[in-house]
Every structure is written in C-alpha cells, then in structure tokens.
Motif scaffolding. Structure first.
Motif, PDB file in Angstrom:
ATOM      1  N   LEU A  21       0.990  -1.028  -0.074  1.00 24.08           N
ATOM      2  CA  LEU A  21      -0.209   0.083   0.034  1.00 24.08           C
ATOM      3  C   LEU A  21       0.797   1.367   0.036  1.00 24.08           C
ATOM      4  CD1 LEU A  21      -3.070   0.884  -0.056  1.00 24.08           C
ATOM      5  CD2 LEU A  21      -3.046   0.989   2.439  1.00 24.08           C
TER       6      LEU A  21
ATOM      7  N   LYS B  42       2.262   1.601  -3.621  1.00 24.90           N
ATOM      8  CA  LYS B  42       1.182   2.363  -4.319  1.00 24.90           C
ATOM      9  C   LYS B  42       0.959   3.721  -4.081  1.00 24.90           C
ATOM     10  CE  LYS B  42      -0.273   0.638  -7.373  1.00 24.90           C
ATOM     11  NZ  LYS B  42      -0.089   0.688  -8.707  1.00 24.90           N
ATOM     12  N   ALA B  43       1.213   4.030  -2.842  1.00 28.80           N
ATOM     13  CA  ALA B  43       0.777   5.564  -2.322  1.00 28.80           C
ATOM     14  C   ALA B  43       2.035   6.392  -3.154  1.00 28.80           C
ATOM     15  CB  ALA B  43       0.939   5.599  -0.886  1.00 28.80           C
TER      16      ALA B  43
ATOM     17  N   ILE C 240       1.538   6.932  -6.564  1.00 27.15           N
ATOM     18  CA  ILE C 240       0.433   7.968  -6.724  1.00 27.15           C
ATOM     19  C   ILE C 240       1.223   9.487  -6.694  1.00 27.15           C
ATOM     20  CG2 ILE C 240      -1.695   8.940  -5.742  1.00 27.15           C
ATOM     21  CD1 ILE C 240      -2.401   6.143  -5.207  1.00 27.15           C
TER      22      ILE C 240
ATOM     23  N   CYS D 155       0.551   9.163   1.837  1.00 27.95           N
ATOM     24  CA  CYS D 155       1.767   8.500   2.051  1.00 27.95           C
ATOM     25  C   CYS D 155       2.154   8.687   3.822  1.00 27.95           C
ATOM     26  CB  CYS D 155       3.068   9.022   1.402  1.00 27.95           C
ATOM     27  SG  CYS D 155       2.958   8.519  -0.359  1.00 27.95           S
TER      28      CYS D 155
ATOM     29  N   ALA E 199      -7.400  10.561  -1.300  1.00 24.46           N
ATOM     30  CA  ALA E 199      -7.551   9.728  -2.520  1.00 24.46           C
ATOM     31  C   ALA E 199      -8.644   9.877  -3.202  1.00 24.46           C
ATOM     32  CB  ALA E 199      -7.168   8.169  -2.113  1.00 24.46           C
TER      33      ALA E 199
ATOM     34  N   PHE F 222      -4.779   1.369  -5.446  1.00 27.57           N
ATOM     35  CA  PHE F 222      -4.765   1.768  -4.213  1.00 27.57           C
ATOM     36  C   PHE F 222      -5.946   1.440  -3.393  1.00 27.57           C
ATOM     37  CE2 PHE F 222      -5.239   4.840  -0.717  1.00 27.57           C
ATOM     38  CZ  PHE F 222      -3.966   4.762  -0.118  1.00 27.57           C
ATOM     39  N   LYS F 223      -7.049   1.676  -3.955  1.00 28.71           N
ATOM     40  CA  LYS F 223      -8.290   1.512  -3.314  1.00 28.71           C
ATOM     41  C   LYS F 223      -8.515  -0.191  -2.918  1.00 28.71           C
ATOM     42  CE  LYS F 223     -13.273   1.827  -4.080  1.00 28.71           C
ATOM     43  NZ  LYS F 223     -14.428   2.515  -4.915  1.00 28.71           N
TER      44      LYS F 223
ATOM     45  N   PHE G 184      -6.265  -0.792  -0.217  1.00 28.94           N
ATOM     46  CA  PHE G 184      -6.566  -0.040   0.999  1.00 28.94           C
ATOM     47  C   PHE G 184      -7.793  -0.997   1.554  1.00 28.94           C
ATOM     48  CE2 PHE G 184      -9.638   2.533   2.950  1.00 28.94           C
ATOM     49  CZ  PHE G 184      -8.941   3.508   3.917  1.00 28.94           C
TER      50      PHE G 184
END
Length: 151
Positions: free
Chosen positions: A32, A35-36, A39, A70, A96, A127-128, A131
C-alpha cells in the motif's frame, strides 16, 4: 537538579536503532505504501507539466493529497491502536477521493493528456483495492478510548 536525560532507561541504543530501521523498512516495502508512492510520483509528474493557471488552481491541492496519503499510511502502520489506524485510514480515503476528483477538474481546464490523468486514476483505483484489504486486517479489539466516542 532534575534532568530529563539522567534516566539511563530512556537512552537510545543500537538495538533501538536497528528496530527503528526495520520498522521503517517494513512500512516502506508495504504494497500500500509502494502504491501511495506511485501515486505521489505520478501526481508530481502531472503537476509539473500543467500550465501555470491549472498548476496554481489545482497543483498544490493535488500534491497535498498525494503527500497526505503517504504520511497517514506511515502513521497508521506505526501503531497498533484501532482508533488511530481508522482515523488515519479515513484521511487516506478522503485525500485519495479528492485527488481522483481533481483529475476530472484538471481535464476541464488544461490541455493535459487524458492518458496521463487516466494513469493517476488507475493508480488510485489500485490503491483503493489494496486499501480495502489493508483495513480489513485492523484488529478492533486493540483500541484505547480516546474520549471522542468514534469507532
């Protein structure tokens, strides 16, 4: 005279340093967080090529959203308390979603390539998914009353 630094029990030692580095490494390598960071990098690249008007209007907010995601992840992963984890998770979700909606606003005022905007939207969607799985792993029995009555 009393001194905060007189107590040897509070001294930072090599073992603490190693534990700290391991924990930071664990957080940095978490899917995660990776991925953050993706982003964040996509957002930086996108904001970097916006025209001045769009950059002034949207760029700061977009960078803030990506940065907060982050930071809040690191804060949530660094504690065991369910309430603190959930508070950080809510901030992550809100930022997000806001960042995602900003991509549509940018598309209306800037000639930026839709493909670049879609890359960021896809990263937010990925990401979702991560998450949702991450939040399911929170232990609701490990919580301390914060006096606010949430969660």
């Amino acid at each position: 005279m009393w001194n905060d630094f007189d107590d040897d029990d509070d001294q930072w030692d090599d073992g603490d340093e190693e534990d700290f580095r391991r924990e930071q490494d664990r957080i940095r390598k978490h899917p995660l967080m990776q991925k953050a960071n993706d982003i964040l990098h996509l957002t930086e690249a996108l904001v970097g090529v916006l025209d001045e008007g769009a950059k002034e209007m949207y760029g700061t907010y977009m960078l803030e959203d990506a940065t907060v995601i982050c930071g809040k992840f690191a804060g949530a992963e660094g504690v065991d308390d369910y309430i603190l984890k959930m508070e950080n998770a809510v901030f992550m979700k809100v930022h997000a979603r806001h960042l995602n909606s900003m991509t549509y606003s940018v598309a209306m005022v800037d000639n930026h390539s839709e493909e670049h905007l879609q890359l960021l939207r896809d990263a937010i969607n990925d990401f979702k998914s991560l998450f949702v799985d991450w939040v399911k792993g929170f232990d609701p029995s490990c919580k301390f009353d914060d006096g606010w009555g949430l969660f």
